[in-house]
Design an enzyme around this catalytic site. Structure first.
Site, mmCIF file in Angstrom:
data_model
loop_
_atom_site.group_PDB
_atom_site.id
_atom_site.type_symbol
_atom_site.label_atom_id
_atom_site.label_comp_id
_atom_site.label_asym_id
_atom_site.label_seq_id
_atom_site.Cartn_x
_atom_site.Cartn_y
_atom_site.Cartn_z
ATOM 1 N N ASP A 22 0.864 -1.165 0.000
ATOM 2 C CA ASP A 22 0.000 0.000 0.000
ATOM 3 C C ASP A 22 0.911 1.228 0.000
ATOM 4 O O ASP A 22 2.088 1.133 0.391
ATOM 5 C CB ASP A 22 -0.885 -0.012 1.244
ATOM 6 C CG ASP A 22 -1.719 1.238 1.372
ATOM 7 O OD1 ASP A 22 -2.477 1.549 0.443
ATOM 8 O OD2 ASP A 22 -1.590 1.915 2.402
ATOM 9 N N ASP A 24 -0.062 5.174 0.761
ATOM 10 C CA ASP A 24 -0.288 6.164 1.814
ATOM 11 C C ASP A 24 -0.416 5.491 3.179
ATOM 12 O O ASP A 24 -1.244 4.599 3.366
ATOM 13 C CB ASP A 24 -1.559 6.965 1.518
ATOM 14 C CG ASP A 24 -1.451 7.742 0.212
ATOM 15 O OD1 ASP A 24 -0.802 8.794 0.203
ATOM 16 O OD2 ASP A 24 -1.996 7.265 -0.800
ATOM 17 N N LYS A 145 -10.291 -1.943 -2.654
ATOM 18 C CA LYS A 145 -10.206 -2.550 -1.331
ATOM 19 C C LYS A 145 -11.486 -2.225 -0.554
ATOM 20 O O LYS A 145 -11.983 -1.100 -0.657
ATOM 21 C CB LYS A 145 -8.990 -2.000 -0.573
ATOM 22 C CG LYS A 145 -7.663 -2.179 -1.322
ATOM 23 C CD LYS A 145 -6.545 -1.402 -0.626
ATOM 24 C CE LYS A 145 -5.253 -1.447 -1.420
ATOM 25 N NZ LYS A 145 -4.175 -0.636 -0.784
#
Length: 224
Positions: A22, A24, A145
């Site tokens: 991922d 951020d 997601k």
């Protein structure tokens, strides 16, 4: 944070062929910029709706659709995208991110992010982390997601099964997606407390990991 070192040792004593990160909250810290952008959007809309700091880990369109009338979603999405693209103040690499990426075999890792391609490009450049040659953004998937599609797509782009990948995440939605894809999961505390993160291992920092390259891929070890 207390770790089950025996469990961690057993888990990390395996060979991986791919790493899915991922962006951020995992590789970079963009939280101040995200909060400023979404706060500005709410102010401009004259809305009392709380956007929860951009709904970390969730695609922006999905978050907006969950709190706004359908006829306002596209305009709000365009505006918050504009705000986020323009605000990179304080967007930095998290401790250990650069070192971990540099230690991984070339082409054995990629980024799997819920933001758009344009925003990912801007934040990668602002944070100064390496840009993978093929990565996954919200523009590349039909379901974001917590659906496993983003991580399955990331593994496919690396040319390895998701079950042979380790996924790094900081948000419950991302961890759910990675787990459903079949990845080993490593959670990073930051945007969420450790108690909120359901992962194989929960860490405070990427600095707690070391990489060992092996003929079939790489292994990870804890530096506690």
């Amino acid at each position: 944070m207390t770790l089950d070192l025996e469990q961690a040792s057993t888990l990390l004593d395996r060979t991986f062929r791919g790493a899915l990160f991922d962006m951020d909250g995992t590789l970079i810290d963009s939280t101040p910029a995200v909060i400023r952008s979404w706060t500005q959007l709410a102010s401009e809309m004259g809305s009392t709706t709380r956007f929860e700091g951009g709904g970390h880990g969730r695609p922006a369109r999905e978050l907006l659709a969950s709190v706004l009338p359908a006829d306002q979603v596209e305009a709000a999405l365009a505006r918050v995208t504009e705000l986020e693209l323009a605000d990179t103040d304080g967007v930095i690499a998290l401790p250990g991110a650069g070192e971990l990426l540099a230690g991984l075999p070339e082409h054995a890792w990629t980024i799997v992010t819920s933001c758009t391609l344009r925003l990912a490009e801007v934040r990668i450049a602002a944070a100064g982390i390496p840009r993978p040659d093929r990565f996954v953004t919200f523009d590349d998937v039909t379901k974001g997601k917590p659906d496993p599609e983003p991580f399955l797509t990331g593994a496919e782009r690396l040319g390895v099964p998701a079950t042979e990948c380790v996924a790094f995440e900081d948000a419950p939605a991302g961890l759910e997606a990675a787990r459903a894809a079949g990845c080993v999961t490593i959670a990073m505390v930051g945007t969420h407390a450790g108690a909120e993160l359901d992962a194989d291992i929960v860490l405070e920092s990427l600095e707690q990991l070391e990489v060992e390259r092996v003929p079939d891929g790489f292994r990870l070890s804890l530096t506690l």
